[in-house]
Every structure is written in C-alpha cells, then in structure tokens.
Design an enzyme around this catalytic site. Structure first.
Site, PDB file in Angstrom:
ATOM      1  N   TYR A 240       0.864  -1.182   0.000  1.00 39.86           N
ATOM      2  CA  TYR A 240       0.000   0.000   0.000  1.00 39.86           C
ATOM      3  C   TYR A 240       0.900   1.230   0.000  1.00 39.86           C
ATOM      4  CZ  TYR A 240      -4.205  -2.747   0.904  1.00 39.86           C
ATOM      5  OH  TYR A 240      -5.248  -3.631   0.786  1.00 39.86           O
ATOM      6  N   HIS A 422     -17.088  -1.365   3.533  1.00 39.38           N
ATOM      7  CA  HIS A 422     -15.749  -1.462   4.127  1.00 39.38           C
ATOM      8  C   HIS A 422     -15.763  -2.346   5.366  1.00 39.38           C
ATOM      9  CE1 HIS A 422     -11.652  -0.183   5.107  1.00 39.38           C
ATOM     10  NE2 HIS A 422     -12.055  -0.074   6.358  1.00 39.38           N
TER      11      HIS A 422
END
Length: 620
Positions: A240, A422
């Site tokens: 990430y 999410h």
C-alpha cells in the site's frame, strides 16, 4: 472322442479370446470419443438463443499479471444474462474460467475449453472438494463463438444470472471471485483434470453494473491528475503506497463531476485498487510524503486524510456524479492536501517495475445545484464491538436511527446514488437496508462475497430516497475460524470495521450516523460470563480490550454475546461535519424493531427452492 472334445474346447476358447479383444477395443475407442454433453468446437454454428451483445464489450480487465488473459463482458438485464469473452494471447490446449464463493479452486462453477489431441470441446463443468473437474449434467453456458484473431484466441459465451443448478454460481450484485487456468497438455477426458495441478489464478470483479448511460460532461470541465510519482513497485506481493499531493494555491470551490483511473501501461494487472482522500482542513499543512502507508516513520498527519474523494478498483469504469450534484473540491473551508493510496498486488514478485498510476479528477467551476456528500453508516470504531474467535459466520449490525434522520435530514430527504462498503480481513459480507415505519423497504447495497482487497465506490442501479424518520441498518458478516483470540473493533488491519460510506445529495451537516452496544450492558455481559465460568471477582476497573482478552471463549460465550448485540440498548453517534453530536439524547436507545420482508429469493427456481452457489453453511 477325447480329441474331439479337446478341439471343441480350443474353438470355444478362441472365440472367447477374440470376443474379449473386440470388447476391449470398443471400450478404448469409446473412451476417446467426445463427451456427450459438451460442444465440439469444430461443429459450432453461430445460432445463439438471443441477439449477440454489442461489441466491443463495455467492461474489461486483465486476469493474469502478465496480461495474457483479458476478460470482457456485457450484461442483459432484460434477459437476465451475462455475455463473457475471454481473449487468450497464447492458447495451448485449453483454458478454464469459473467462479467460486471466495476464489477457491474447489467447489467452483466452471466452463472449460479443452482438446483431446484431435478435437476441441467446450462445456459447463464443476470442481469437487479436492479440485477434480467433472462435466455438468446441466449445460448452462452457451458457446457463441470461438476463433483465432491477431491478438489471440477469442472465446465468447453467455450464461443466465441464475440457472437453478445447485452446482452453478448465482451471479448477483456485489463482488465476484473469478478463477482461471491454462491447459498445457491435451485431455482424453475432462475427468482427468484437477485444478490443483495446472497454472491458475484469481481476480475479483463487479460483474453486474448499472445499465444507465453516463451523463454528458460540461464544456468547461478541467482535469487534475493525482498520480504516483514514478514509484518503483516493491518486489513483494502486497504493498500500500501513499503519496501526498498539494492543490493549487487559493483554488476556489469547484465540483468534481467525474473521475477515472490512469494506469501505467503494462501495470494493468498489478495496480489492484486506488483511493484519493482529502485531508482534514483543521490540521493545516501536511508534510510531503511518498512511501509505504504502513511505514511507522510516515508523518502522523497522514492519519487525518480520511475523507474519500475517489475510489477505483480493478475492472471499474469511470465514475460519474448525477447531473444535479458534484463533489466539492477546493474553496476556503477545504484542505489543500490530498492523499493518494495505491494497492499494488504483485504475486509474481516482479522487481524494478516503475509506476505512475493514479486517478484523474474531472471538475468544473460551474457549480451544480447540489453539493454531494459522504455519510458513514454502520458501527463506531471502538473495541466495544467484537467478534469471538473460531466463528464461521458472526453478525454485527450498526444503526442509523429514526431519531437521527429526523433531526438531521431535510424534509425532502436525501438521495443515495453510490456507496463504498468497508470491513477488514475477517469481513465476508456487508448489507445496508432502508427501513420505514418498522418495515424493510429496500436494500441500499449488498455484497455477499465481500473482499477487503476489493473496495470501490459502487453506483446504485436506482437511487435510494431516505426521508426524515427512516432507519438505515448496516449488517456485516465475519469469519474468524483461523483466529484464537477475539477480534475487536478498531483501525488496525487485524481489528474490524463495519462501514458503508454512502454518497448522496443534497449535502447535509450529518457526516456520521453509527452505533455501538451500550457499554453498561456489555459490562453486565462480562460479569455474567465470568461468573458462569467460576470467576466471581469484579473486572469493572479493567478496560474493554483486556476484559475481552481474559474472557474464556466457548460456544456459550459467543452465543450470549450475539444475543447481547441483537437486543441490548445502543449508543448513537449522530455527528455533524464538525465532529460534534447533534443536540439530543443518544445513549441507551432501544434497538429498532424491524419486520424483514426482503429475504425472498429474487430468482425463484422450480419447486420454489432458491438457487445457491454452494450448500448452505450452518449459522451461529
């Protein structure tokens, strides 16, 4: 006389011998004949059961990291069918395509193109619990075309959303885990194939998309690229990457009306998903940064860049705002700093690859009628909410109550046009429903095969109108079978969340409408379970995290916690944009009583049995 009998026995033996040889030859020849249910590709005649889809296909993505297999597809909601095309750059003896619950090679719904060395065949198939492949007795994939072209071998076929075949995957809205594989050798019989012995891969995709045409962009539209600064992709499977970009000085308020991905050529199968966040305006300047999002030395202010402006995942097309609304960008009350986050998925551990991918924002200074807003629904980020260990399916629900919507929403309500679901790693499913007058009215968004590695903003096929006094319930499903300790709510990737970021208009001051179980009732739970296991001393002065960790977990502890979450009073977070609660009493509110009317099968099968993608799993 004896000689005569001996001659007769020799003659009988000779006849029996040659009869056995002939029978063996018949069996051998039959074993190399084509399967009765499969389609022989050389005999294909283009005579589909319905009109072919318009080409080229509107949706497409690379399946493998080298880009050797391209998946393209189109949707017919009128016929409830999906048209799928595979383009294989260098096909040898066949290709496998399929879908399964979580991307497993076992218990998968498959379609296979293979050759026996002399002929090529196409058929609907399935894999068992060990990966062995068998031809399906019910053939639901219809072959439409198969031919070599300059860019590779093209295979075009279609399948209904629902086939009412228990071995077939039910295609519905939400994440689909796609599997693929390559056949390097001919197969005399499809039953010789075991998926564990061939080169395979998996990708996630939103198969079903809205069938509406995108709106026309205004003539004065401008663009802003938020791109990675020529990053060298780390030679590891998952990265990430975070990058801080500064907006132009004194940028006036604009409206974002569309955004799209910008992918560096050659990295289409490595750039997995990307998000652009606006930093908090009250935190001032944010330091320059380009590096791992997980680096402990990154600036602390990056943690305050959480307001989502754009999100893209592999296979997603451009995102358009409704004609009457736009997302604010710039202006005196907004931050001048944006954070780009890129997820690189590099399973082949390719090294030295550079990347300048990101998101292109299309914005206009001609402000639209409404500002679009983003509201958080679900559970508060708190360790008060937890998932016990060793759970197959455990459910947590967060509430946006009627009192909050009555207080915060305008008389005409708001219109939800998109949402971003999410959870973290234990999440398996997310569902948000709209409740009015105590009855479920409609499903806002649902994903039964949710993956935390595939989070994109999903446009709703039909906007949802939420009125003052309505209730929004967000329910998440978790699996912790691989964990020996409880999973608490929190920000870490091994913690859990249950959130739906809904995109709506007109923008209101309501930014967060979430709940958690009342802490006083949770304390009663700890005391009860400890006494049940013979521990009578009070743990009232110990924080929640430690109380969960010291609890003796068994089936009874999990069942009682599940009952507590479903019946105990809740504390509401009905928050304004300034992070202050709206005026009112928000503690010890009763859990909304809801009549469920939305669980009827949408694709009824013969006999009334709903189709399933796999045998049902017992619920906790």
């Amino acid at each position: 006389m004896r000689i005569c009998k001996k001659n007769i026995r020799l003659q009988d033996f000779t006849i029996m011998y040659f009869t056995a040889i002939a029978a063996l030859m018949v069996i051998l020849v039959a074993s190399y004949q084509g399967p009765t249910n499969a389609v022989e590709v050389s005999d294909l005649k283009i005579n589909p059961s319905g009109p072919l889809p318009p080409l080229p296909m509107p949706f497409r993505m690379s399946l493998d990291p080298r880009g050797d297999v391209l998946l393209s597809w189109n949707i017919s909601y009128a016929n409830q069918e999906v048209y799928i095309q595979l383009t294989v750059a260098d096909i040898k003896h066949g290709v496998v395509f399929g879908m399964s619950d979580r991307g497993e090679l076992t218990n998968a719904d498959l379609v296979v193109l293979w050759d026996s060395g002399t002929n090529s065949y196409f058929g609907d198939a399935w894999s068992d619990s060990e990966g062995h492949v068998s031809l399906d007795s019910q053939q639901d994939y219809e072959l439409l075309d198969a031919k070599h072209k300059p860019d590779g071998f093209h295979l075009l076929f279609k399948r209904p959303f629902s086939t009412c075949d228990p071995r077939d995957y039910l295609i519905e809205e939400g994440t689909v885990h796609v599997i693929y594989g390559f056949l390097e050798e001919p197969l005399a019989s499809l039953e010789q194939l075991n998926l564990s012995r061939i080169h395979t891969g998996m990708q996630t995709v939103l198969m079903l998309r809205p069938d509406t045409l995108p709106p026309i962009l205004p003539p004065d539209v401008r663009t802003l690229d938020v791109l990675s600064p020529n990053v060298i992709i780390p030679h590891q499977e998952t990265t990430y990457w975070c990058y801080i970009q500064k907006l132009p000085e004194n940028m006036p308020k604009n409206h974002i009306v569309m955004y799209e991905s910008v992918i560096t050529p050659g990295n289409e199968a490595i750039v997995h998903h990307m998000e652009v966040f606006e930093c908090s305006a009250d935190k001032g300047d944010v330091p320059e940064y380009s590096g791992s999002c997980d680096d402990k030395m990154k600036p602390n202010k990056l943690d305050f860049c959480r307001h989502v402006l754009a999100a893209w995942a592999m296979g997603a097309e451009a995102f358009y705002y409704p004609p009457d609304a736009g997302m604010p960008l710039g202006g005196p009350s907004s931050s001048r700093f944006l954070r780009l986050e890129v997820h690189y998925h590099n399973p082949l551990i390719i090294s030295g690859r550079r990347d300048s991918s990101g998101i292109r924002l299309h914005y206009t200074p001609s402000l639209r009628r409404y500002d679009a807003g983003i509201m958080e629904l679900g559970l508060v980020y708190t360790p008060i909410m937890a998932v016990p260990p060793k759970q197959n399916n455990f459910y947590l629900s967060g509430y946006c109550t009627s009192e909050c919507t009555q207080t915060a929403l305008p008389s005409g309500g708001i219109y939800i046009f998109a949402s971003q679901l999410h959870t973290h790693l234990a999440g398996r499913g997310v569902r948000t429903v709209l409740v009015r007058a105590g009855k479920e009215l409609e499903v806002v968004q649902e994903d039964k095969h949710f993956s935390t590695h595939y989070q994109t903003i999903r446009v709703l096929r039909k906007m949802t109108n939420v009125l003052p006094g309505d209730v929004l319930i967000t329910k998440c499903t978790y699996n912790t079978e691989d964990r020996s300790k409880p999973t608490l709510g929190g920000f870490g990737i091994m913690d859990e969340m249950c959130v739906n970021y809904v995109h709506y208009y007109p923008r209101t001051k309501l930014e967060l409408c979430k709940s958690h179980v009342d802490s006083g009732y949770l304390q009663k739970y700890f005391n009860f379970i400890n006494r049940f296991h013979g521990d009578d001393h009070c743990v009232c002065d110990v924080d929640v995290t430690e109380q969960y960790s010291k609890l003796q977990w068994d089936a009874f502890s999990g069942e009682v916690l599940d009952s507590l979450y479903n019946t105990a009073p809740i504390s509401m977070h009905c928050n304004q944009s300034s992070a202050r609660l709206f005026p009112g009493e928000w503690d010890k509110k009763p859990v909304p009583v809801v009549t469920s009317i939305l669980d009827k099968p949408r694709y009824p099968c013969e006999g009334g049995a709903p189709p399933t993608s796999k045998p049902p799993t017992p619920q906790v």
